[in-house]
Design a protein around this motif. Structure first.
Motif, mmCIF file in Angstrom:
data_model
loop_
_atom_site.group_PDB
_atom_site.id
_atom_site.type_symbol
_atom_site.label_atom_id
_atom_site.label_comp_id
_atom_site.label_asym_id
_atom_site.label_seq_id
_atom_site.Cartn_x
_atom_site.Cartn_y
_atom_site.Cartn_z
ATOM 1 N N PRO A 51 0.838 -1.204 0.000
ATOM 2 C CA PRO A 51 0.000 0.000 0.000
ATOM 3 C C PRO A 51 0.872 1.252 0.000
ATOM 4 N N LEU A 52 0.263 2.388 -0.296
ATOM 5 C CA LEU A 52 1.008 3.641 -0.352
ATOM 6 C C LEU A 52 1.665 3.958 0.986
ATOM 7 N N PRO A 53 2.930 4.380 0.957
ATOM 8 C CA PRO A 53 3.560 4.848 2.196
ATOM 9 C C PRO A 53 3.020 6.223 2.566
ATOM 10 N N ALA A 54 3.339 6.661 3.755
ATOM 11 C CA ALA A 54 2.892 7.978 4.192
ATOM 12 C C ALA A 54 3.692 9.065 3.490
ATOM 13 N N ARG A 55 2.986 9.955 2.807
ATOM 14 C CA ARG A 55 3.529 11.204 2.282
ATOM 15 C C ARG A 55 4.786 11.048 1.418
ATOM 16 N N PRO A 56 4.725 10.304 0.326
ATOM 17 C CA PRO A 56 5.899 10.245 -0.565
ATOM 18 C C PRO A 56 6.131 11.603 -1.232
ATOM 19 N N MET A 57 7.355 11.801 -1.717
ATOM 20 C CA MET A 57 7.689 13.045 -2.407
ATOM 21 C C MET A 57 7.293 13.022 -3.883
ATOM 22 N N GLN A 58 7.261 11.829 -4.466
ATOM 23 C CA GLN A 58 6.950 11.708 -5.890
ATOM 24 C C GLN A 58 6.036 10.504 -6.092
ATOM 25 N N LEU A 59 4.923 10.708 -6.809
ATOM 26 C CA LEU A 59 3.988 9.620 -7.076
ATOM 27 C C LEU A 59 3.646 9.627 -8.558
ATOM 28 N N ILE A 60 3.944 8.514 -9.228
ATOM 29 C CA ILE A 60 3.704 8.374 -10.661
ATOM 30 C C ILE A 60 2.606 7.339 -10.880
ATOM 31 N N HIS A 61 1.461 7.771 -11.391
ATOM 32 C CA HIS A 61 0.435 6.829 -11.847
ATOM 33 C C HIS A 61 0.974 6.235 -13.152
ATOM 34 N N ALA A 62 1.297 4.942 -13.136
ATOM 35 C CA ALA A 62 2.137 4.367 -14.183
ATOM 36 C C ALA A 62 1.399 4.046 -15.471
ATOM 37 N N GLY A 63 0.064 4.078 -15.465
ATOM 38 C CA GLY A 63 -0.687 3.791 -16.677
ATOM 39 C C GLY A 63 -1.902 2.943 -16.394
ATOM 40 N N GLY A 64 -2.699 2.714 -17.423
ATOM 41 C CA GLY A 64 -3.889 1.882 -17.295
ATOM 42 C C GLY A 64 -5.170 2.697 -17.248
ATOM 43 N N GLU A 65 -6.271 1.985 -17.204
ATOM 44 C CA GLU A 65 -7.604 2.606 -17.246
ATOM 45 C C GLU A 65 -7.999 3.045 -15.833
ATOM 46 N N LEU A 66 -7.149 3.876 -15.221
ATOM 47 C CA LEU A 66 -7.296 4.217 -13.809
ATOM 48 C C LEU A 66 -8.401 5.235 -13.549
ATOM 49 N N LEU A 67 -8.677 6.087 -14.523
ATOM 50 C CA LEU A 67 -9.560 7.222 -14.259
ATOM 51 C C LEU A 67 -11.009 6.816 -14.064
ATOM 52 N N THR A 68 -11.371 5.606 -14.489
ATOM 53 C CA THR A 68 -12.772 5.178 -14.378
ATOM 54 C C THR A 68 -12.925 3.875 -13.595
ATOM 55 N N CYS A 69 -11.900 3.467 -12.859
ATOM 56 C CA CYS A 69 -12.002 2.251 -12.039
ATOM 57 C C CYS A 69 -12.573 2.627 -10.681
ATOM 58 N N THR A 70 -13.784 2.180 -10.398
ATOM 59 C CA THR A 70 -14.458 2.537 -9.150
ATOM 60 C C THR A 70 -13.951 1.684 -7.994
ATOM 61 N N ALA A 71 -14.263 2.137 -6.791
ATOM 62 C CA ALA A 71 -13.874 1.381 -5.599
ATOM 63 C C ALA A 71 -14.502 -0.014 -5.615
ATOM 64 N N TRP A 72 -15.746 -0.118 -6.047
ATOM 65 C CA TRP A 72 -16.410 -1.423 -6.127
ATOM 66 C C TRP A 72 -15.658 -2.353 -7.070
ATOM 67 N N GLN A 73 -15.338 -1.877 -8.264
ATOM 68 C CA GLN A 73 -14.598 -2.713 -9.208
ATOM 69 C C GLN A 73 -13.231 -3.102 -8.654
ATOM 70 N N ALA A 74 -12.536 -2.137 -8.084
ATOM 71 C CA ALA A 74 -11.200 -2.405 -7.560
ATOM 72 C C ALA A 74 -11.237 -3.438 -6.447
ATOM 73 N N ALA A 75 -12.198 -3.305 -5.548
ATOM 74 C CA ALA A 75 -12.265 -4.218 -4.411
ATOM 75 C C ALA A 75 -12.575 -5.643 -4.855
ATOM 76 N N VAL A 76 -13.485 -5.796 -5.804
ATOM 77 C CA VAL A 76 -13.820 -7.139 -6.284
ATOM 78 C C VAL A 76 -12.622 -7.782 -6.973
ATOM 79 N N MET A 77 -11.905 -7.010 -7.784
ATOM 80 C CA MET A 77 -10.801 -7.587 -8.546
ATOM 81 C C MET A 77 -9.600 -7.957 -7.681
ATOM 82 N N LEU A 78 -9.608 -7.517 -6.431
ATOM 83 C CA LEU A 78 -8.539 -7.907 -5.506
ATOM 84 C C LEU A 78 -8.866 -9.175 -4.724
ATOM 85 N N LEU A 79 -10.051 -9.732 -4.956
ATOM 86 C CA LEU A 79 -10.457 -10.954 -4.247
ATOM 87 C C LEU A 79 -10.063 -12.199 -5.040
ATOM 88 N N ASP A 80 -10.115 -13.351 -4.348
ATOM 89 C CA ASP A 80 -9.995 -14.600 -5.096
ATOM 90 C C ASP A 80 -11.348 -14.891 -5.756
#
Length: 390
Positions: A51-80
């Motif tokens: 998970p993200l560390p506390a207060r990094p100096m530089q954060l790069i969103h590395a790519g992907g369809e991130l702008l429209t991935c909802t919390a619901w979708q993200a949470a389900v895709m992290l399950l078995d």
């Protein structure tokens, strides 16, 4: 330490690639590889993700369809798979309960959790969005769009990977230059690793099985109905008969809502004996090598298409059945970056003509397209890499 952030915490082809590519393209730096959950995907060629560390100096969103991935979708895709099926059965019809459950699962109240803002950074930190996508912008709620817009307006750099996302953001008053997906750099960055995987194990077995060559074929669980499987089988059978090529059936993602191995088996049974083989490996470099050694790719994975592009290979994307009017990220990417001679996304009943068209595209045109996108990617990255402190 700088943070590379994205959906590296689940098994999905493109998401496994991104941190490798960015680390290779920004040499001499050490990174934390971060997502929403702690996961170790090194067995699949991925990373140990935290998970993200506390207060990094530089954060790069590395790519992907991130702008429209909802919390619901993200949470389900992290399950078995079993837990995902249970969650979907319980919450899919109740958006409010689903959102509350996702917030508990992820430990964040952000409705769009792969879009991280300046409040997570140290004062004076740099916030980068690199070639991100969001073609389903209009599907989001107004509150979700507002959350993403507020974050993007705080960014030190924002680029997007397709014209659909660019136009959606411009309509909101946010100008974002275009940049090809980082995966266009895969052959240049990891050609030697991929060559080694071509000569061994699961990839060698496929190459030995099909001495005249093969098509690499993948499709998501969206194609589970019998009509889609029948149409896939009919189209692939005709192309195999016309060309003498075999079919290697592979999975580009094992996370929930991605690829189902049972469907590959169902398709194989529909094809003439000896036409197709199942590719068992889920290792990142095996998947790249399978594509690199193929005569072309047909599938629903955007990054299956982009790796084929990087290697100057024919490709055809499959449009999921009944997508309605929702934009398609494969089509959007191809429209933005590829010559008209190369087929874009087709429905399953159009596989045969699209593949035959793709296989007839001149090799020089495919190679020139790949080279031009590598140059465009490097040009874009150079504009934000200078913002990073050593």
């Amino acid at each position: 330490m700088p943070v590379l952030f994205g959906a590296f915490d689940r098994h999905n082809f493109g998401d496994l690639l991104f941190p490798h590519l960015l680390a290779a393209l920004l040499p001499g730096r050490a990174f934390d590889f971060c997502g929403l959950a702690e996961r170790d995907l090194r067995i699949f060629g991925g990373h140990r993700v935290t998970p993200l560390p506390a207060r990094p100096m530089q954060l790069i969103h590395a790519g992907g369809e991130l702008l429209t991935c909802t919390a619901w979708q993200a949470a389900v895709m992290l399950l078995d798979p079993a837990a995902a099926a249970e969650a979907i059965a319980r919450y899919d019809a109740d958006p409010a309960a689903a959102a509350a459950w996702a917030a508990r699962q992820l430990g964040t109240s952000r409705s769009m959790p792969y879009v991280v803002g300046r409040d997570a950074l140290a004062p004076g930190g740099k916030l980068i969005f690199n070639a991100v996508g969001g073609v389903e912008w209009d599907v989001l709620s107004a509150a979700q769009r507002d959350e993403v817009k507020a974050t993007l307006r705080q960014a030190d750099w924002l680029s997007v990977r397709d014209h659909v996302t660019q136009a959606a953001l411009l309509a909101e008053g946010i100008a974002a230059p275009l940049c090809p997906d980082p995966a266009v750099m895969v052959e240049q960055c990891f050609g030697e690793v991929i060559r080694q995987h071509r000569q061994q194990g699961a990839v060698k077995a496929i190459r030995d099985a099909f001495p005249l060559g093969y098509l690499a074929c993948q499709f998501s669980a969206d194609f589970a109905d019998d009509a889609s499987l029948d149409a896939l089988a009919q189209g692939l059978s005709r192309v195999a008969a016309a060309t003498g090529l075999g079919v290697a059936l592979f999975r580009a993602g094992a996370a929930p809502w991605h690829d189902d191995p049972a469907l590959l088996e169902k398709l194989q049974r529909r094809l003439p004996p000896g036409t197709a083989r199942l590719f068992p490996s889920l290792h990142l470099w095996d998947l790249c090598a399978l594509i690199a050694a193929s005569r072309g790719v047909v599938g629903s994975s955007l990054h299956g298409r982009i790796v084929a592009l990087a290697y100057g290979l024919p490709r055809v994307s499959l449009m999921p059945p009944q997508p309605g009017r929702r934009p398609d990220k494969r089509t959007a990417f191809a429209e933005t970056w590829e010559p008209d001679a190369i087929p874009r996304s087709v429905t399953v009943d159009r596989i045969e003509p699209a593949l035959m068209q793709a296989l007839a595209v001149p090799a020089d045109l495919l190679r020139e397209n790949a080279a031009s996108l590598r140059a465009r990617y490097l040009q874009s990255q150079a504009q934000w890499a200078g913002l990073l402190t050593p």
